[in-house]
Design a protein around this motif. Structure first.
Motif, PDB file in Angstrom:
ATOM      1  N   SER A  78     152.260  49.563  79.523  1.00  0.00           N
ATOM      2  CA  SER A  78     152.478  50.326  80.755  1.00  0.00           C
ATOM      3  C   SER A  78     153.491  51.421  80.509  1.00  0.00           C
ATOM      4  O   SER A  78     153.293  52.580  80.888  1.00  0.00           O
ATOM      5  N   PRO A 108     142.511  41.718  89.396  1.00  0.00           N
ATOM      6  CA  PRO A 108     142.349  42.543  88.203  1.00  0.00           C
ATOM      7  C   PRO A 108     140.945  43.129  88.079  1.00  0.00           C
ATOM      8  O   PRO A 108     140.789  44.301  87.761  1.00  0.00           O
ATOM      9  N   ALA A 150     148.627  41.078  84.581  1.00  0.00           N
ATOM     10  CA  ALA A 150     147.418  41.625  85.209  1.00  0.00           C
ATOM     11  C   ALA A 150     146.673  40.507  85.928  1.00  0.00           C
ATOM     12  O   ALA A 150     145.594  40.092  85.524  1.00  0.00           O
ATOM     13  N   PRO A 175     149.398  44.758  91.592  1.00  0.00           N
ATOM     14  CA  PRO A 175     147.976  45.129  91.504  1.00  0.00           C
ATOM     15  C   PRO A 175     147.337  45.381  92.874  1.00  0.00           C
ATOM     16  O   PRO A 175     146.526  46.282  93.018  1.00  0.00           O
ATOM     17  N   THR A 232     152.191  43.805  78.081  1.00  0.00           N
ATOM     18  CA  THR A 232     151.818  44.505  79.306  1.00  0.00           C
ATOM     19  C   THR A 232     152.868  45.555  79.651  1.00  0.00           C
ATOM     20  O   THR A 232     152.539  46.709  79.954  1.00  0.00           O
ATOM     21  N   TYR A 240     143.757  48.321  81.096  1.00  0.00           N
ATOM     22  CA  TYR A 240     143.822  47.214  82.036  1.00  0.00           C
ATOM     23  C   TYR A 240     142.698  46.214  81.809  1.00  0.00           C
ATOM     24  O   TYR A 240     142.882  45.007  81.972  1.00  0.00           O
ATOM     25  N   PHE A 249     150.510  51.860  87.380  1.00  0.00           N
ATOM     26  CA  PHE A 249     151.080  50.827  86.513  1.00  0.00           C
ATOM     27  C   PHE A 249     152.361  50.218  87.076  1.00  0.00           C
ATOM     28  O   PHE A 249     152.647  49.050  86.870  1.00  0.00           O
TER      29      PHE A 249
END
Lengths: 736, 736
Positions: free
Chosen positions: A375, A464, A190, A418, A371, A445, A414
C-alpha cells in the motif's frame, strides 16, 4: 476457513501422490489416485428421535402446550435476531473507532514526515500498528480456537448439511471470532467483517436456543424441549440468516442464504420464523447505529456494509447492454475461478508447511506487513492527485506530494477500511481515479485478498471480492462488475442477487445483477468450484449435495451399505454394550436393536434403533436390570436426563462400570426408536439418497424381505460416491 | 376460484346441517357436525416411479446423457419463461387497447351528453359495453371451462401440493383463461389481470415440458423423459414463478411464491432453473412492452403492474413510525379477514343457489351492471373538482359538471383500469383527492371486489386488494397500507414482501412492508384463514399442510391406514386385475404386489407396488403370459408406452378384455416399483406425515414385522386429520 493444519487433506495438484497430514500435523503420503473422505466428522441427526419417552411427553402435551412451544420458538428467534444485531453493532463501532484512531495517528505522522522528510518512519509506524493488531487476532485464532478462523461460512454450511464440526457453535468460538474480526479489520488486512457475522449469528442461535451455556456452566432451565439436533438446526439457520441480514441489511437475502445453503425440507412456519429473526436483527443494528451516527431513529440505512444511495436515473439500462452484462459475468466467473485456483494451491501449501500455530501467526503478520508495504509503495509512487472536495470529511485524505487543496488518489482507496473504499468507488465523481491507479490497485488487491483468505484470522471474503470487482467496474465504468467478481468467487446465485439488491437499495439493477451472477456461476463452475466448496472438499468433509450423482442408478443399498452391522438385543448384557461402545476400531454411533442376535452372524429381526449417545446416558445413570431381581428395581429415566447431557455426551472411557455391573442386563425397549426407517436391499442409491436428504437422517437400516437387519447406511456411505470428471468416483474412507 | 357448483362442499355457517352438492348440482343435506373430505380428487405421485424399465433406462444413460437432460431442462425453463412473458404481453396490449377504445367512446358520449343533457344514455352505453364483455368472459368460463374461473392460484397451490385437479393444466383452460381475463378487465369489473398470469404460466409450463399437446393431437417427440408427475411438477412451479414474475416484474418474488406455495423438498438446481424461467419471463415482457410503448430496449419497467418510481427521499421513515406500521398491519389483517368472511358467505350462497352456468353468467352480468351503476352514481354526485394537469395525457379525465380546465376527481379512480387507479393513488400530487371521495371509493370498491371474487370469470384479487389498500392509505397519507390490505386477504408473507419491494422498485420500504405484512397475517389468521385457503377448504380438497397437526402424536399408522388392502400377486390372473380395477366402490390407485395372496385375508409378504395407470397400460397392450406357452411370447413393453399414455390414461371401461384373455396371467415384476417405502404399524402420524410430505408420496405401505402388507396410507388418510378450534378433528370422507 477451516483450520487446515489439523486434519487429513488431499492434494491432487502439487505432487504425484496425494498429500495427507495426520492429527499431529506430520505429512503422510498415500498412493496416487486415492481420494479420501474423513471419518473424523460425526453426523447430526435431523430426524426426530422418537422413542417411548418422547412420544409419552408429546401425548401428554395439550393443545395449549403446543401453542406455548410455538410462541417460545418465536421468542427465541426474536432474541437471536436482537443479539446478532447487537454483536454486529458492537463490531462495527469498535472497528470504526479503532480504525479511525489508527488512521488519524498515521496520517498525522505522514503529514509531519512529508514536510520534514523521513517517510520511512511512517511506514514502520503503520506496519507495526497493523502487525500488532493482526498478531493479537492471529494468536487468538491459532492458539485458542482454530475453528474461529476464516469467515466460518463453510463450517455453517456443513453444520446445516448435517455434519458435526467440533466446537463450531461454542461460546468460546464466538468470543474469538468477534475479537478476531475486529483485530484483522483494524489490522488493515484485505478482509471484511461481513462473512464472520454469519458464523456469529449461528453461534448465538445455538446458545440462546438451548437456554444454557455449557462453557459457563449456567443452565437457565429454559427451552429444554429444544435440546436436540433437529430443533437446534432450525435455530442455527435462523441465526445464520440474522447474521447475513445484519451484515448486508438484507433480511430476505438472509432467509434465502439459509435456505440455499442449509434447509433440506422447506417448512413455511420455519421460514417465517427465520424471516422474523432476520428482520429483528436488521432493525436492532440499524437502530443502535442510528444512535451512534447521531441520527437516532433514522432506520433507512440498515446493514454493516452500506453501498450508499443509487439514484434510479443513473441506473437505468438498455437492451444493447445485455451482451455487456453477460460478458462481464463471464469475465467475473473467470477471474473468480482464477482466485479460487490460486487460493486452492495456497491452501495446500499451508496444509503442508504452515500447520503449527507459531508459523500461522508469523504468516498472518507477514501478510499484514506486506499489505502495508505494498500500500505504502503504491501511494508513494502514485502521481494521481485530485482536488479535495467537501465529501472527504469522513475520510482520511493524504496530501503527500500533491499540491495544496489536492490529495493522493491512490491513498483514497488504500488508506481506508475496505467498506469505505467500496463506497468511494461506487459514488465518487467521474474522474476521481485515473485508470492507472485503478488498474494497479485491482491487481495488487486481487493478489493480497487471495493470499489473505485462509490465514488463521477471522475474516470474510465478501468485501475484498466486492472491492476488486468495484475497482474493475470503475475501470470500465460499470457498476455491476462488483457483483460479477463476488459471484465468481462464492457462487451463490439467488441469495446473492437478493443480498446485492437489498444492499444497493435499488431494484432497478436487479435484472442485470441476476444475469451477471448467473453467467459468472456458469463460467466459474466450468473451471473450478466455489471457494467455500473447495475448502469443504479440502477438509474431506462428508458433505451431501442436493441430489445423488446422476449416473448412480446402478448402485443399490446392497453395494452402499456397511455390513455386517453390530446389533444389540432388546435386553442386552451391560458388558456387551460397554465392549461395543469401547471398540475404537469401529466407533459406531447407531445400533439396530433386534429381537435376538444369533451367534453365527445370521441376521436377526429388526425392532428398533438406538444411538451411542442414548446408551451412554443409560450407562451413566446405571439403568440396569439386575438379573436376580425383578424389573421394578430399575431407576426411571426421564427425557430430561437425555436433554441435560445434550450435546456433549461423555465419552465411554469416562464411565466406570464395575465387573458386577457388567453382568447386569439393560432393557432398551423404552429408549430405542421403535420405528426406524428401513429400505430393502435393492433400493437404488438415488432413492436412498433422497430419503436421507429429505428427512435429515443419520442412519438408515437396510432390511431383507423378512425384515431382518442386513446392513446400515450412514452419511459417509453416501458421501463416498461423487461425480468426477469421468463419471462416478468412489472416495476412500480415512480414519483419523 | 374453483368452480363451486360441481362438487361436494361444506357449510358450517349458513345452516344447522352441512350443505352438500352432488355432481349434478343438486343440494343434499348431511348430518350436523360432520366435516367432509372429497374423494373425487386423485393424487399426483411426486416420488419417482422406479421400476425395472426405468432403472434400465437410467443405467443405460451415459454421463453425457444426463448432461443433455440437464441442458434440456434449462431450455424448457427458458421456453416457459419466454412464452409466459409473451402471453402476459399479449394480455396487456389487448386490455390497454380495448379499454382505451371503450373509455374513449364513453367519454365522447359523456362529453356530448353533459352539454346536451341525457346522461342516462351514457350510463346505458357504459353498462351495455361492460355487460357485453363480461358476458362473453362468463359464458366462456361457465360453459366451456369452469376451472378457468377465478385467479387459479388455489388450483395451482393444490396441484403443487400433489392433488390432481381435473383439467387444470390443459390448453383449453389456458385459452379460456387468457380470453376470459381480457374480457373481465375490459368489462370494468373490480379485478386484476395479475393473478391469472400465475395459472397461465403453470399451464404453459405443463404444455411445453411435455413436448406435445394432447388436445391438438400433436406430439413433437421431444422431452419424453419429462412425462411423469415429478418432472412435470418441477416445470409447473417454474411456470407459476414465471407468471408471478411477468405479472409484477418480480423474478425473485416469483421464485419465493413457488417455493412458499409448492415445493416441499428444496433443491438448489431446481431453484436456479425456476429463477431462470422467471428472469426470462420478465425480460420478454419488458422487451415487448418497451417496443409497444415506443421506447424499444428500455428495460427498466418490468411487469404488468407498474407502481411507477418512488423517490427514496419521500420513502424514508423513522423509529416512531413503527407502531404506526404495526397498527396499519393489524387494521389490514382485520379488514382482510372481514373481506374473507364476507366472500366465504357469498361463496356458500353461490354453491347453494348459483350452480347452473346460466345463473352464473347472469350473476356476472349483474355484477358488471351494478359496478357501472355504482361508479356512475358516485361520479355523478361527486363535487370534487381538481385542476387538470399535464400528467393526465394518458388517462381519460372527465370534466362533467366541473369548471373548464378542471376534472371530476371521483372519475379519475372509477373511470379507469384498476392498475392505473393504483398508480394514480400512489403518485398524484397531494390534494388530488378529497377525503370524502377516497372514503366513498374505498367502501364501495371493497364491497364490489368482495362480490366479484368467485364469479365465473377469470380474474385476480391482487389488484383490487391493492387498490382498496391504496385508497385507505391515501386517506391516511401512508403508502404501505396497500400491502397491509393485500396481506390481510391473501396472507403470503415472505414472497409478498419481495413482490411488493420488487414492484415498487425501492428497497427502502422493505422493512415497513415486512412488518405490516407480518402483523396483517397474525391478526388476520386470528379471525379467518387466507382467501385461497378458504376456497381450497370449501372444495374439500385433500390438501396436506406443512406439518402434521400438533397434537397428533398419539395416532399411529395403525389407526390412520386403510385396511384391508387389495393386493396383487406378482404373477396375477388378468381377470382378477380387470375386476379389481373395475370395482368402482373402491377405486384404488395403487396396489401392493405380494408374493402370494392367501384367501383367508392373511397378510402376504410385500414385494412391490404397482399403480392403476401402469396396469391400464399393461392391459391395453395385452402384456399377458399365456398359460400354455412360455414367457417368450410376451410383447416387450417399453418405458415409452407408459410415457405416451401419460397423463390421460384411459379408463378401465374403455379396455376390452375377452373371456379367453381373462384366463391369461400377467407378470408384474418388470413394471412394479420393487422397493416401495414402508413403515411399521407403530409409526406415529407425524413421522408418516413427514415421510409423505418430504418425498411427495402417493401411497405408503404399512408392513408388520414380517414385512407383510397390513395396510396402505394415502394422502386422504392423512388429510383427514385436521387441527380445529378444540384440538384434533377427523374429517369424514365423501365419495362423489
Amino acid at each position: 476457513v477451516f483450520h487446515l493444519g489439523r486434519c487429513w487433506s488431499v492434494d491432487p495438484l502439487l505432487s504425484s501422490s496425494y498429500l495427507l497430514q495426520d492429527s499431529r500435523g506430520r505429512p503422510k503420503e498415500i498412493p496416487h489416485n486415492e481420494k479420501l473422505l474423513s471419518l473424523k466428522y460425526e453426523s447430526l441427526d435431523y430426524d426426530n428421535i422418537e422413542n417411548q419417552l418422547f412420544l409419552e411427553e408429546e401425548r401428554r402435551m395439550s393443545f395449549g402446550g403446543f401453542r406455548c412451544l410455538e410462541i417460545s420458538r418465536w421468542v427465541v428467534c426474536g432474541l437471536i435476531g436482537f443479539l446478532t444485531g447487537l454483536v454486529a453493532c458492537c463490531i462495527d463501532i469498535v472497528v470504526e473507532e479503532m480504525a479511525g484512531l489508527k488512521y488519524k495517528v498515521i496520517k498525522e505522522n505522514i503529514v509531519k514526515s512529508t514536510e520534514a522528510g523521513g517517510l520511512s518512519i511512517s511506514l514502520i509506524l503503520w506496519a507495526v500498528l497493523n502487525c500488532a493488531f493482526v498478531m493479537v487476532g492471529a494468536i487468538m485464532v491459532a492458539c485458542f480456537e482454530p475453528i474461529a478462523g476464516g469467515s466460518g461460512i463453510p463450517q455453517i454450511k456443513c453444520y446445516l448439511n448435517g455434519v458435526k464440526i467440533p466446537r463450531v457453535v461454542r461460546l468460546k468460538t464466538l468470543v474469538v471470532k468477534v475479537l478476531g474480526v475486529m483485530c484483522s479489520v483494524v489490522g488493515g488486512l484485505a478482509v471484511g467483517k461481513e462473512g464472520p457475522m454469519i458464523h456469529s449469528g449461528a453461534v448465538i442461535a445455538a446458545g440462546v436456543s438451548q437456554g444454557r451455556s455449557t462453557s459457563l456452566k449456567r443452565d437457565f432451565k429454559m427451552f429444554e424441549y429444544f435440546r436436540r439436533d433437529t430443533e437446534k438446526r432450525d435455530f442455527v439457520s435462523a441465526g445464520a440468516a440474522a447474521g447475513v441480514s445484519a451484515a448486508f441489511g438484507a433480511p430476505v437475502g438472509g432467509v434465502l442464504f439459509s435456505l440455499e445453503e442449509g434447509a433440506s425440507f422447506w417448512n413455511q412456519m420455519l421460514t417465517w420464523r427465520i424471516f422474523f429473526a432476520s428482520m429483528i436483527s436488521t432493525f436492532t443494528l440499524n437502530f443502535f447505529l442510528s444512535i451512534y451516527h447521531h441520527k437516532p431513529g433514522d432506520l433507512s440505512n440498515p446493514g454493516l456494509i452500506n453501498f450508499g444511495r443509487f439514484e434510479s436515473e443513473i441506473m437505468s439500462y438498455n437492451l444493447y447492454e445485455i451482451p455487456l452484462f453477460i460478458a462481464m459475468g463471464a469475465l467475473g466467473g473467470f477471474l473468480g475461478a482464477l482466485f479460487n485456483v490460486l487460493n486452492y494451491w495456497l491452501t495446500i501449501f499451508r496444509i503442508r508447511y504452515v500447520h503449527r500455530p507459531f508459523l500461522q501467526v508469523i504468516e498472518a503478520m507477514l501478510v499484514a506487513a506486506v499489505t502495508v508495504a505494498v500500500s505504502f509503495t503504491m501511494i508513494y509512487f502514485s502521481t494521481d492527485c485530485q482536488p479535495l472536495g467537501p465529501e472527504h470529511s469522513e475520510e482520511y485524505p493524504l496530501q503527500l506530494f500533491c499540491a495544496d487543496g489536492e490529495y493522493n488518489s491512490m491513498a483514497k482507496i488504500f488508506f481506508n477500511t475496505p467498506e469505505r473504499s467500496v463506497r468511494s468507488l461506487f459514488h465518487s465523481q467521474p474522474g476521481t481515479y485515473n485508470p492507472l491507479t485503478l488498474g494497479l490497485f485491482t491487481l495488487t488487491y486481487f493478489l493480497l485478498a487471495c493470499w489473505t483468505y485462509g490465514l488463521s484470522v477471522s475474516a470474510g471474503v465478501f468485501i475484498p471480492s466486492l472491492l476488486i470487482g468495484a475497482a474493475w467496474g470503475r475501470l470500465c465504468g460499470i457498476f455491476s462488475f462488483s457483483a460479477a467478481q463476488l459471484g465468481g468467487i462464492v457462487r451463490m446465485t439467488l441469495s446473492l442477487t437478493v443480498i446485492m439488491v437489498e444492499a444497493t437499495g435499488n431494484v432497478t439493477y436487479g435484472l442485470p445483477i441476476m444475469l451477471v451472477l448467473m453467467t459468472a456461476k456458469i463460467v466459474g463452475d466450468y473451471f473450478q468450484e466455489g471457494l467455500y466448496d473447495i475448502h469443504i472438499k479440502l477438509q474431506s468433509v462428508p458433505f451431501l449435495h442436493w441430489e445423488a450423482p446422476g449416473t448412480s442408478h446402478w448402485l443399490t443399498a446392497r453395494e452402499v451399505m456397511s455390513s455386517p452391522v453390530t446389533c444389540l438385543n432388546r435386553i442386552e448384557k451391560v458388558g456387551t454394550i460397554v465392549d461395543i461402545l469401547s471398540d475404537t476400531s469401529t466407533n459406531h454411533n447407531g445400533f439396530p436393536v433386534v429381537v435376538k442376535v444369533s451367534h453365527n452372524n445370521e441376521p436377526a429381526k429388526l425392532c428398533g434403533l438406538i444411538l451411542r449417545s442414548q446408551l451412554i446416558v443409560l450407562l451413566k445413570h446405571k439403568v440396569f436390570v439386575e438379573l436376580a431381581r425383578s424389573r421394578l428395581n430399575q431407576r426411571k429415566l426421564q427425557l430430561k436426563d437425555f436433554r441435560d447431557a445434550y450435546p456433549r455426551f461423555p465419552p465411554i472411557q469416562s464411565i466406570h462400570v464395575s465387573q458386577d455391573e457388567r453382568e447386569c442386563m439393560m432393557d432398551l425397549t423404552e429408549f430405542m426408536n421403535p420405528t426406524p426407517y428401513t429400505v430393502p436391499l435393492d433400493t437404488s442409491l438415488p432413492r436412498v439418497f433422497k430419503l436421507f436428504r429429505a428427512l435429515g437422517l443419520r442412519h438408515l437400516v437396510v432390511a431383507d424381505d423378512e425384515n431382518r437387519v442386513v446392513g446400515l447406511v450412514t452419511r459417509k456411505d453416501l458421501a463416498r460416491y461423487h461425480l468426477g470428471k469421468h463419471g462416478l468416483e468412489e472416495l476412500h474412507l480415512a480414519q483419523t
